[in-house]
Design a protein around this motif. Structure first.
Motif, short mmCIF file in Angstrom:
data_model
loop_
_atom_site.label_atom_id
_atom_site.label_comp_id
_atom_site.label_asym_id
_atom_site.label_seq_id
_atom_site.Cartn_x
_atom_site.Cartn_y
_atom_site.Cartn_z
N ARG A 108 -29.57 9.99 -9.27
CA ARG A 108 -30.03 8.77 -8.59
C ARG A 108 -29.19 7.56 -8.97
O ARG A 108 -28.73 6.80 -8.10
N GLU A 109 -28.99 7.36 -10.27
CA GLU A 109 -28.25 6.18 -10.73
C GLU A 109 -26.80 6.20 -10.26
O GLU A 109 -26.28 5.16 -9.85
N VAL A 110 -26.15 7.35 -10.32
CA VAL A 110 -24.76 7.43 -9.85
C VAL A 110 -24.69 7.13 -8.36
O VAL A 110 -23.81 6.38 -7.90
N ARG A 111 -25.64 7.64 -7.59
CA ARG A 111 -25.66 7.37 -6.15
C ARG A 111 -25.88 5.88 -5.88
O ARG A 111 -25.20 5.27 -5.06
N GLU A 112 -26.83 5.25 -6.62
CA GLU A 112 -27.11 3.83 -6.43
C GLU A 112 -25.91 2.96 -6.83
O GLU A 112 -25.63 1.95 -6.17
N GLU A 113 -25.23 3.33 -7.90
CA GLU A 113 -24.16 2.50 -8.44
C GLU A 113 -22.79 2.73 -7.80
O GLU A 113 -21.96 1.83 -7.79
N THR A 114 -22.55 3.94 -7.29
CA THR A 114 -21.22 4.27 -6.78
C THR A 114 -21.21 4.88 -5.38
O THR A 114 -20.14 5.01 -4.78
N GLY A 115 -22.36 5.31 -4.90
CA GLY A 115 -22.42 6.01 -3.63
C GLY A 115 -22.04 7.48 -3.73
O GLY A 115 -22.09 8.21 -2.74
N LEU A 116 -21.68 7.96 -4.92
CA LEU A 116 -21.27 9.36 -5.11
C LEU A 116 -22.49 10.26 -5.29
O LEU A 116 -23.48 9.87 -5.89
N HIS A 117 -22.36 11.47 -4.79
CA HIS A 117 -23.39 12.50 -4.97
C HIS A 117 -22.82 13.52 -5.96
O HIS A 117 -21.94 14.30 -5.60
N VAL A 118 -23.31 13.48 -7.20
CA VAL A 118 -22.78 14.34 -8.25
C VAL A 118 -23.79 15.40 -8.65
O VAL A 118 -24.99 15.26 -8.41
N ARG A 119 -23.27 16.45 -9.28
CA ARG A 119 -24.10 17.48 -9.92
C ARG A 119 -23.77 17.45 -11.40
O ARG A 119 -22.68 17.88 -11.80
N PRO A 120 -24.69 16.94 -12.21
CA PRO A 120 -24.41 16.90 -13.65
C PRO A 120 -24.20 18.30 -14.22
O PRO A 120 -24.90 19.24 -13.87
N GLY A 121 -23.21 18.40 -15.11
CA GLY A 121 -22.91 19.66 -15.79
C GLY A 121 -23.42 19.62 -17.22
O GLY A 121 -24.55 19.21 -17.47
N ARG A 122 -22.54 19.94 -18.15
CA ARG A 122 -22.95 20.00 -19.55
C ARG A 122 -23.06 18.62 -20.19
O ARG A 122 -22.41 17.67 -19.75
N VAL A 123 -23.88 18.54 -21.20
CA VAL A 123 -24.03 17.30 -21.97
C VAL A 123 -22.81 17.17 -22.88
O VAL A 123 -22.46 18.12 -23.59
N ILE A 124 -22.19 15.99 -22.87
CA ILE A 124 -21.03 15.77 -23.75
C ILE A 124 -21.33 14.81 -24.89
O ILE A 124 -20.59 14.75 -25.86
N ASP A 125 -22.42 14.04 -24.76
CA ASP A 125 -22.74 13.10 -25.83
C ASP A 125 -24.21 12.70 -25.75
O ASP A 125 -24.76 12.57 -24.65
N VAL A 126 -24.80 12.53 -26.92
CA VAL A 126 -26.14 11.96 -27.05
C VAL A 126 -26.02 10.83 -28.06
O VAL A 126 -25.57 11.05 -29.19
N GLY A 127 -26.37 9.64 -27.65
CA GLY A 127 -26.27 8.48 -28.54
C GLY A 127 -27.54 7.67 -28.50
O GLY A 127 -28.45 7.94 -27.73
N HIS A 128 -27.58 6.66 -29.36
CA HIS A 128 -28.75 5.80 -29.46
C HIS A 128 -28.28 4.36 -29.52
O HIS A 128 -27.25 4.05 -30.12
N ARG A 129 -29.05 3.49 -28.91
CA ARG A 129 -28.65 2.09 -28.82
C ARG A 129 -29.87 1.19 -28.72
O ARG A 129 -30.87 1.56 -28.10
#
Length: 156
Positions: free
Chosen positions: A70-91
């Motif tokens: 949803r966020e990628v579509r709202e921000e860029t118009g792209l329709h993506v399929r998420p693959g593997r997780v590459i990072d988990v961070g905290h902020r």
């Protein structure tokens, strides 16, 4: 996979009443090894005029994969399929302590149409993407992606 990141510091000294949040991001790669960065508008209250990976906050009862799509579509118009997780961070994003999960996504080859939050985009070589003024979670995710490319976990 171990992610290179900074030591964690709880924002409220361990206060369990501090509100928690979850966000999903997309590291979208092209076949030539470049990754998509979007620049936050100077009018944004959080991290104005900095570069980041597309993504955002998870909505109530939403699955994290759905958030990224949803966020990628709202921000860029792209329709993506998420693959593997590459990072988990905290902020810390006052008043929240946010866990940010970044997924690797392939470029769907569609044109980019920016939403209101961003004013520019660029496809940047992974090895130099962190040289721009980027959000803290983008720095960590790009570092993790670069390490994965060098180690052969991800083909650059």
């Amino acid at each position: 996979m171990k992610s290179p990141s900074r030591p964690l510091e709880h924002p409220a000294g361990g206060d369990p009443s501090y509100p928690l949040g979850v966000a999903g991001r997309a590291a979208i790669r092209r076949p030539d090894g470049r990754v998509l960065l979007v620049r936050r508008s100077e009018h944004e209250t959080s991290d104005p005029s900095t570069w980041e990976l597309p993504g955002g906050k998870m909505g109530y009862r939403e699955q994290l994969i759905e958030t990224v799509i949803r966020e990628v579509r709202e921000e860029t118009g792209l329709h993506v399929r998420p693959g593997r997780v590459i990072d988990v961070g905290h902020r810390r994003v006052d008043p929240y302590w946010v866990t940010v999960v970044t997924y690797l996504c392939d470029n769907p080859g569609q044109p980019i149409t920016l939403g209101d939050e961003h004013d520019a985009y660029e496809w940047v070589p992974i090895r130099i993407a962190g040289e721009r003024p980027t959000t803290p979670e983008a720095v960590d995710a790009l570092r993790a992606l670069s390490v994965a490319c060098v180690s052969g976990d991800v083909v650059e």
